[in-house]
Scaffold this motif. Structure first.
Motif, mmCIF file in Angstrom:
data_model
loop_
_atom_site.group_PDB
_atom_site.id
_atom_site.type_symbol
_atom_site.label_atom_id
_atom_site.label_comp_id
_atom_site.label_asym_id
_atom_site.label_seq_id
_atom_site.Cartn_x
_atom_site.Cartn_y
_atom_site.Cartn_z
ATOM 1 N N ALA A 79 1.082 -18.059 -1.324
ATOM 2 C CA ALA A 79 2.459 -17.603 -1.123
ATOM 3 C C ALA A 79 3.260 -17.621 -2.412
ATOM 4 C CB ALA A 79 3.137 -18.463 -0.060
ATOM 5 N N ALA A 80 3.028 -18.628 -3.250
ATOM 6 C CA ALA A 80 3.839 -18.789 -4.459
ATOM 7 C C ALA A 80 3.312 -18.007 -5.655
ATOM 8 C CB ALA A 80 3.924 -20.272 -4.823
ATOM 9 N N HIS A 81 2.017 -17.706 -5.681
ATOM 10 C CA HIS A 81 1.445 -17.175 -6.917
ATOM 11 C C HIS A 81 0.664 -15.873 -6.782
ATOM 12 C CE1 HIS A 81 2.366 -20.914 -9.133
ATOM 13 N NE2 HIS A 81 2.064 -21.530 -7.999
ATOM 14 N N SER A 82 0.286 -15.458 -5.574
ATOM 15 C CA SER A 82 -0.634 -14.323 -5.491
ATOM 16 C C SER A 82 0.053 -12.969 -5.508
ATOM 17 C CB SER A 82 -1.480 -14.431 -4.220
ATOM 18 O OG SER A 82 -0.717 -14.067 -3.085
ATOM 19 N N GLY A 83 1.326 -12.920 -5.098
ATOM 20 C CA GLY A 83 2.014 -11.636 -5.026
ATOM 21 C C GLY A 83 1.417 -10.698 -3.997
ATOM 22 N N TYR A 84 0.937 -11.259 -2.872
ATOM 23 C CA TYR A 84 0.249 -10.421 -1.900
ATOM 24 C C TYR A 84 1.181 -9.415 -1.232
ATOM 25 C CZ TYR A 84 2.039 -13.288 1.991
ATOM 26 O OH TYR A 84 2.849 -13.939 2.897
ATOM 27 N N ARG A 85 2.476 -9.720 -1.156
ATOM 28 C CA ARG A 85 3.416 -8.755 -0.592
ATOM 29 C C ARG A 85 3.877 -7.744 -1.631
ATOM 30 N NH1 ARG A 85 5.855 -8.562 4.217
ATOM 31 N NH2 ARG A 85 5.465 -10.212 5.747
ATOM 32 N N GLY A 86 4.116 -8.218 -2.852
ATOM 33 C CA GLY A 86 4.613 -7.328 -3.887
ATOM 34 C C GLY A 86 3.556 -6.390 -4.448
ATOM 35 N N ASP A 87 2.298 -6.844 -4.493
ATOM 36 C CA ASP A 87 1.227 -6.030 -5.072
ATOM 37 C C ASP A 87 -0.062 -6.215 -4.271
ATOM 38 O OD1 ASP A 87 -0.213 -4.391 -6.811
ATOM 39 O OD2 ASP A 87 -0.645 -6.039 -8.206
ATOM 40 N N PRO A 88 -0.051 -5.844 -2.983
ATOM 41 C CA PRO A 88 -1.246 -6.090 -2.152
ATOM 42 C C PRO A 88 -2.466 -5.308 -2.617
ATOM 43 C CG PRO A 88 0.303 -4.680 -1.000
ATOM 44 C CD PRO A 88 1.012 -5.184 -2.220
ATOM 45 N N TRP A 89 -2.260 -4.088 -3.065
ATOM 46 C CA TRP A 89 -3.406 -3.276 -3.470
ATOM 47 C C TRP A 89 -3.984 -3.749 -4.794
ATOM 48 C CZ3 TRP A 89 -5.138 -1.302 0.569
ATOM 49 C CH2 TRP A 89 -4.280 -0.791 1.569
ATOM 50 N N GLY A 90 -3.127 -4.228 -5.678
ATOM 51 C CA GLY A 90 -3.632 -4.792 -6.926
ATOM 52 C C GLY A 90 -4.462 -6.033 -6.670
ATOM 53 N N ARG A 91 -3.995 -6.867 -5.762
ATOM 54 C CA ARG A 91 -4.758 -8.074 -5.422
ATOM 55 C C ARG A 91 -6.085 -7.709 -4.769
ATOM 56 N NH1 ARG A 91 -5.122 -12.232 -1.292
ATOM 57 N NH2 ARG A 91 -5.340 -14.257 -2.305
ATOM 58 N N LEU A 92 -6.069 -6.701 -3.890
ATOM 59 C CA LEU A 92 -7.307 -6.264 -3.252
ATOM 60 C C LEU A 92 -8.293 -5.727 -4.289
ATOM 61 C CD1 LEU A 92 -9.042 -5.576 -0.783
ATOM 62 C CD2 LEU A 92 -7.749 -3.432 -0.581
ATOM 63 N N ALA A 93 -7.780 -4.939 -5.240
ATOM 64 C CA ALA A 93 -8.654 -4.376 -6.268
ATOM 65 C C ALA A 93 -9.278 -5.476 -7.117
ATOM 66 C CB ALA A 93 -7.873 -3.404 -7.143
ATOM 67 N N ARG A 94 -8.493 -6.476 -7.471
ATOM 68 C CA ARG A 94 -9.035 -7.574 -8.288
ATOM 69 C C ARG A 94 -10.099 -8.351 -7.522
ATOM 70 N NH1 ARG A 94 -3.546 -7.600 -9.642
ATOM 71 N NH2 ARG A 94 -3.023 -9.233 -8.132
ATOM 72 N N THR A 95 -9.842 -8.594 -6.239
ATOM 73 C CA THR A 95 -10.812 -9.333 -5.430
ATOM 74 C C THR A 95 -12.098 -8.542 -5.229
ATOM 75 O OG1 THR A 95 -9.020 -10.479 -4.256
ATOM 76 C CG2 THR A 95 -11.190 -10.465 -3.211
ATOM 77 N N SER A 96 -11.961 -7.271 -4.894
ATOM 78 C CA SER A 96 -13.157 -6.459 -4.661
ATOM 79 C C SER A 96 -13.962 -6.290 -5.939
ATOM 80 C CB SER A 96 -12.772 -5.089 -4.091
ATOM 81 O OG SER A 96 -12.002 -4.339 -5.017
#
Length: 284
Positions: A79-96
């Motif tokens: 919640a504090a560091h991932s930015g999952y709401r602000g940049d969900p697709w960027g986080r998905l791309a990094r994880t994948s």
């Protein structure tokens, strides 16, 4: 409809889906991962390659995020560091990309990806809403993240994968996935289905439904940043991911649709969407 039109539709759908999941640099990363010569950690026919290369990962990924969110300290870090709401697709791309590199990339590239993640984890620290401190490089929290991912990817593959694993293959997958968790700094990652079951029993007293976990569930299941036409197939993926959760964890997810259990309809919907994703990606 002619074969040419179908093939063109398939190609365009596959490219759009791949770019959404892998990001704008996806094609270049795919070439780097698969075309660079050199030794790999895992063989092309290994259990981990079979699981991580299948479209069932779309269900498994959603399931893993829902499950991971039930650990209050892990959720506080997200919640504090991932930015999952602000940049969900960027986080998905990094994880994948991380999963693809460590599964299919060269040893050198895979280790580089591990080193990058570990350098990020060192800087992620804070205090959870309940006052407890957390650190992303805590070996115990890393173990939980790995347990949730490994269980989710395997569960989704066994339900929706093109070639489900036999009993020995399931244990092989867990043993291979554990080697990546080891390199990330997780303590004692499970290497068999028996060890995975024991790990869940160890973690269950630490898990809880919180305001933060509810927010993740609402974002993933009810408020996804998707165009209207994609909402129906995505809802089928969401239903399949929730239904495949262990019953005790499913009760902690604020699901609004009535199909909490793994009904025939939910299973059929998950299978249909997974097959459609597989079809589209094969054309890209």
């Amino acid at each position: 409809m002619s074969t040419r039109v179908v093939d063109d539709l398939r190609s365009r759908a596959g490219r759009a889906l791949f770019e959404r999941v892998a990001g704008p640099d996806g094609p270049a990363e795919r070439s780097r991962i698969h075309d660079t010569p050199g030794p790999r950690w895992f063989a092309p026919d290994s259990a981990i390659a079979r699981v991580h290369g299948d479209a069932s990962m779309f269900v498994g990924g959603l399931r893993a995020l829902l499950l991971q969110s039930l650990h209050p300290l892990a959720m506080a870090a997200v919640a504090a560091h991932s930015g999952y709401r602000g940049d969900p697709w960027g986080r998905l791309a990094r994880t994948s990309t991380f999963l693809a590199v460590t599964t299919f990339g060269t040893v050198e590239h895979a280790q580089q990806a591990i080193d990058v993640v570990r350098s990020v984890h060192v800087r992620v620290r804070g205090t959870a809403p309940d006052g407890r401190p957390y650190a992303a490089d805590d070996p115990w929290l890393l173990r939980w993240v790995h347990v949730a991912e490994a269980d989710s990817f395997l569960a989704a593959h066994q339900r929706y994968g093109e070639r489900p694993l036999d009993a020995a293959g399931c244990d092989e997958y867990l043993a291979q996935a554990a080697t990546i968790a080891d390199r990330l700094g997780a303590v004692d990652p499970p290497r068999s289905r028996a060890e995975l079951a024991r790990a869940f029993e160890e973690f269950r007293p630490q898990l809880a439904r919180t305001t933060e976990s509810d927010d993740v569930a609402r974002f993933l299941l009810s408020e996804p940043p998707l165009p209207f036409l994609a909402r129906g197939p995505y809802a089928a993926l969401g239903a399949a991911s929730v239904a495949s959760l262990p019953p005790w964890s499913r009760r902690m997810i604020p699901v609004r649709w009535p199909m909490r259990g793994e009904s025939v309809l939910v299973r059929a919907g998950g299978r249909t969407v997974t097959q459609a994703i597989r079809w589209a990606l094969a054309g890209s």
